[in-house]
Write an enzyme that holds these catalytic residues in place. Sequence first.
Site, mmCIF file in Angstrom:
data_model
loop_
_atom_site.group_PDB
_atom_site.id
_atom_site.type_symbol
_atom_site.label_atom_id
_atom_site.label_comp_id
_atom_site.label_asym_id
_atom_site.label_seq_id
_atom_site.Cartn_x
_atom_site.Cartn_y
_atom_site.Cartn_z
ATOM 1 N N HIS A 189 0.841 -1.319 0.091
ATOM 2 C CA HIS A 189 -0.117 -0.034 0.002
ATOM 3 C C HIS A 189 0.966 1.089 0.342
ATOM 4 O O HIS A 189 2.039 1.083 0.266
ATOM 5 C CB HIS A 189 -0.884 -0.062 1.190
ATOM 6 C CG HIS A 189 -1.593 -1.289 1.216
ATOM 7 N ND1 HIS A 189 -2.941 -1.249 0.684
ATOM 8 C CD2 HIS A 189 -1.837 -2.145 2.107
ATOM 9 C CE1 HIS A 189 -3.512 -2.350 0.877
ATOM 10 N NE2 HIS A 189 -2.923 -3.053 1.686
ATOM 11 N N CYS A 217 -1.128 1.687 -4.403
ATOM 12 C CA CYS A 217 -1.884 3.095 -4.661
ATOM 13 C C CYS A 217 -1.041 4.496 -4.811
ATOM 14 O O CYS A 217 -0.179 4.650 -3.987
ATOM 15 C CB CYS A 217 -2.979 3.191 -3.738
ATOM 16 S SG CYS A 217 -4.082 2.196 -3.842
#
Length: 431
Positions: free
Chosen positions: A142, A183
């Site tokens: 992430h 992301c």
Amino acid sequence: MKMTVRVLALLTALSAVTVSADHWAVLVAGSYSWSNYRHQAGICHAYHVLHDHGIPDDHIVVMMYDDIAYNDLNPTPGIIINQPGGPNVYEDIVKDYTGRDVTPEVFFKVLTGDQAGVAGIGSGKVIRSGPGDHVFINMVDHGNTGFFSFPNGIMFADDLLNVITNMHENNQYREMVMYMESCESGSMFDGIYPDNIGFYAATASDPKESSYSCYYDDSRNTYIGDLFGCCWMENSDERDLTTMTLGEQHLIISECNNESHTPWYGQPSMQDEVVGAFLGKGNEKQRKSPTGWHSKEDTVPSVDVPLFILRNKLKKASEDEKVALQAEINGLFKKREFVQETTLNIATLATGDQELAEYYLDNPMRKVSDWTCYKRAVKAFNDKCFHFGENTFAIKMTPTLLNLCENSFGIDNILRRIQEVCKFGFVTGIE
């Protein structure tokens, strides 16, 4: 005639450098927990891509938490797959740094060859690359604007840049390629890197986008692949890497990774390099997937993987089970609302204006100029409010902190507000 001889001599010399170049690789899965299965599965797959193309184990460093293969939720203990019907990518895997040793600090020491710095930690293996060598890095986890998350710690874009530019200045590589899956991963490189240090990066998303996951597995009740990662690895499993260039592979990845953009950064001329110069040129042990290229129509934004896991469970649940699962889904939304309310409270106190704070929450800033303020704010939010390794949804709130920094609300003010609001103790499970 003399000119022709000189040109031939130069080409021969350049060719000799390329042929004699060593290959080095660092593979990092920066997360843990069953819902993040796909991250470690991808890194295990990446290891086999490199190993099967001839890069020896002593030139590959693997960093992964290693809590998936024998997880209580794994219906096939000791087996990890990265695509439907695919091979066991956990088999024969090298594991150099696991558990709490998977940190940005250890990663930087491994990358820079700091043997003394990792003494007594994990395998103690580092890469020992020199001026003629090619380095490949694959990082999966992430992230958000300007940072990549580890199980314990946060790697910021400016720190990564400093490490790589220092390596370039110290002749610790000839060329380096990084594939990053997270992301907003484009924010780690966008507008930051010079185009003349032998560095090239491709990312799963641009600075403003989510990355995507794929391959929901009904028996495992989790997503086993990341879209960008599966695109480049399945392509590498099937193609001759001695003839395909980085630029050609990037076009293939971009078409496959069709839910987000797939930008590249760094030195343009490196797109003409063959992929095998970084992933290995051997083919003898290459094991292709027995099921080939798979349709990737079940993609979901990475941040919403926990939600879609519950929704997929709900589809096949009995009536009695549906009640409990719907309660879990409702609970997930309530937890996320708590994170958003906490962030809004911090921003309201810092600005003295709730309307402005709501605007910052709804309109995230994506470009960092005040790294000192932003890094301290993000670290404090992680340490005092929601540890990112335990609460991945909280990562989405960090651009609000960036708004506060870039609009001159002052780091001392921001830190004080974080301290005032986050008095609720240690929180886990906000996904």
